[in-house]
Design an enzyme around this catalytic site. Sequence first.
Site, PDB file in Angstrom:
ATOM      1  N   HIS A  82       0.830  -1.199   0.000  1.00  0.00           N
ATOM      2  CA  HIS A  82       0.000   0.000   0.000  1.00  0.00           C
ATOM      3  C   HIS A  82       0.863   1.247   0.000  1.00  0.00           C
ATOM      4  O   HIS A  82       1.873   1.317   0.700  1.00  0.00           O
ATOM      5  CB  HIS A  82      -0.916   0.015   1.238  1.00  0.00           C
ATOM      6  N   ASP A 161     -16.407   2.870   6.061  1.00  0.00           N
ATOM      7  CA  ASP A 161     -15.367   3.824   5.668  1.00  0.00           C
ATOM      8  C   ASP A 161     -15.855   4.752   4.559  1.00  0.00           C
ATOM      9  O   ASP A 161     -15.495   5.924   4.535  1.00  0.00           O
ATOM     10  CB  ASP A 161     -14.101   3.107   5.192  1.00  0.00           C
ATOM     11  N   ARG A 168     -15.887  13.068   6.320  1.00  0.00           N
ATOM     12  CA  ARG A 168     -14.609  13.709   6.645  1.00  0.00           C
ATOM     13  C   ARG A 168     -14.249  14.744   5.592  1.00  0.00           C
ATOM     14  O   ARG A 168     -13.760  15.823   5.904  1.00  0.00           O
ATOM     15  CB  ARG A 168     -13.497  12.664   6.731  1.00  0.00           C
ATOM     16  N   SER A 183      -9.070   4.184   8.435  1.00  0.00           N
ATOM     17  CA  SER A 183      -9.601   4.129   7.074  1.00  0.00           C
ATOM     18  C   SER A 183      -8.730   3.232   6.197  1.00  0.00           C
ATOM     19  O   SER A 183      -9.221   2.317   5.524  1.00  0.00           O
ATOM     20  CB  SER A 183      -9.660   5.556   6.507  1.00  0.00           C
ATOM     21  N   LYS A 187      -9.399  -1.375   5.304  1.00  0.00           N
ATOM     22  CA  LYS A 187      -9.474  -1.955   3.962  1.00  0.00           C
ATOM     23  C   LYS A 187      -8.360  -2.983   3.733  1.00  0.00           C
ATOM     24  O   LYS A 187      -8.571  -4.012   3.094  1.00  0.00           O
ATOM     25  CB  LYS A 187      -9.442  -0.815   2.929  1.00  0.00           C
TER      26      LYS A 187
HETATM   27  N1  URA Z   1      -6.523   6.835   2.167  1.00  0.00           N
HETATM   28  C1  URA Z   1      -7.619   6.291   2.731  1.00  0.00           C
HETATM   29  O1  URA Z   1      -8.112   5.287   2.261  1.00  0.00           O
HETATM   30  N2  URA Z   1      -8.162   6.888   3.793  1.00  0.00           N
HETATM   31  C2  URA Z   1      -7.648   7.994   4.328  1.00  0.00           C
HETATM   32  O2  URA Z   1      -8.172   8.486   5.294  1.00  0.00           O
HETATM   33  C3  URA Z   1      -6.505   8.561   3.738  1.00  0.00           C
HETATM   34  C4  URA Z   1      -5.961   7.949   2.662  1.00  0.00           C
END
Ligand code: URA
Length: 432
Positions: A82, A161, A168, A183, A187
């Site tokens: 990631h 999320d 947000r 967040s 995932k």
């Molecule tokens: N990427 C995400 O998936 N969530 C965030 O809050 C910031 C970057």
Amino acid sequence: MTFSEIIAKKRDGESLTREEIALFVRGAGDGGLPAEQLSALLMAICIRGMTAEETGRLTQEMLHSGEAWALAATVPEAVDKHSTGGIGDTVSLIFAPLMAAVGVPVAMMAGRGLGHSQGTLDKLEAIPGFRVDWDRSGMIGLLEQCGAAVVAQTDNIAPADRTLYALRDITATVPSLPLIVSSIMSKKLALGAGTLILDVKCGSGAFRKTLAEAVELAEALRSVARSAGVACEALVTEMDQPLGPALGTACEVREAIEILEGRGSAPLREVTLRLAEEALVLCGRDRARARAGLEKALDDGSAAAAWEAFVRAHGGDPDPGLLPRPRRVVDILAEDSGRLTAVDGEDLGRAAVEVGAGRRRLDEEIDDAGGIEVLVRLGDSIEPGRPVARVLLGHRPVDEPAVIAKVRGAFTITETDADLPPLVYGTPEQVG
Ligand code: URA
Ligand code: CA
């Protein structure tokens, strides 16, 4: 306890229990709580913060708001990667087939471009026939066939999320560390690979601008992953300028192929190698041997062969001659002389979006022929007339003078010498 009492607790700086956090996430996932209350708690979290324990609980609750693929139960050796978001960040396209070439399967759920960034899914879809809509068994089939799978995140992954992220975005609560960490990690944990390598970007083009901020994020992400039983390492890498020269979809695929064939941009190759090396160490391999094996795979054609197998398994045609090409290329020539001391990567990313590499409206189609190529790096000595970038124009109608002005304005050329940032800062421990 009513939800307004929970908001009051966080407002006053107290920690929330597992049950209180579960109520919040359930309310976000099923629409049971109004946006006003969700937003108020988001702001309280943003201002008051969360303990590592609360962040871990929030992540777990968000992960369980949807489907958990638990990939490690079926393919224990699979590695996920990631990036916290960069410009010219072509690493994922190279990392997956490169690791497959040295015998380690890679599984990633990827997203589309957001804002000024180009998304891995959009890039792969520039390849004719390439499919990204696979379910869990489809992903496992891809791993069996070619050792690398990149699939679109489905709607059932961490649905809480999606709601919270949208809130947000409109309540100025995106930059909160516990909200970012939960967040991202909800995932990652929903896919559930047993090994995870994180590329935490640091610099003017990243959402963590200073080294201290990037290290804080790297430690927080890694800590949640390790607490969940995932073998995880994080590298902080430089994002004061685009990592690779290409910003776009088809042009980034071409860039990836060059690296996989042992050519291409040195910084992009090096960051990919460092992340792959760190991932192989997590898998228990000897560092020096891992590095040598990765370099050999890039240089002897085995990574390129793994790319072809990866593209074919996903339904795509690996012939690079089929990738869309620009209709016209405009060179941007320097007007000043001196050193390149700053690059506005976000403006370059926005220019790339403008000419086709992203969507200016949600329903807009990508123009794979469009993009930007950056021809200079920080510290380069520049003479007037030297091309600093190229604008690749496709078929989308664009305001050409405005795009050219934006690209030209992204390069700061001065007489002073600037300190060059390192390409890779390292793990949080190495940064110190
Ligand atoms: N990427 C995400 O998936 N969530 C965030 O809050 C910031 C970057
Ligand atoms: Ca396409």
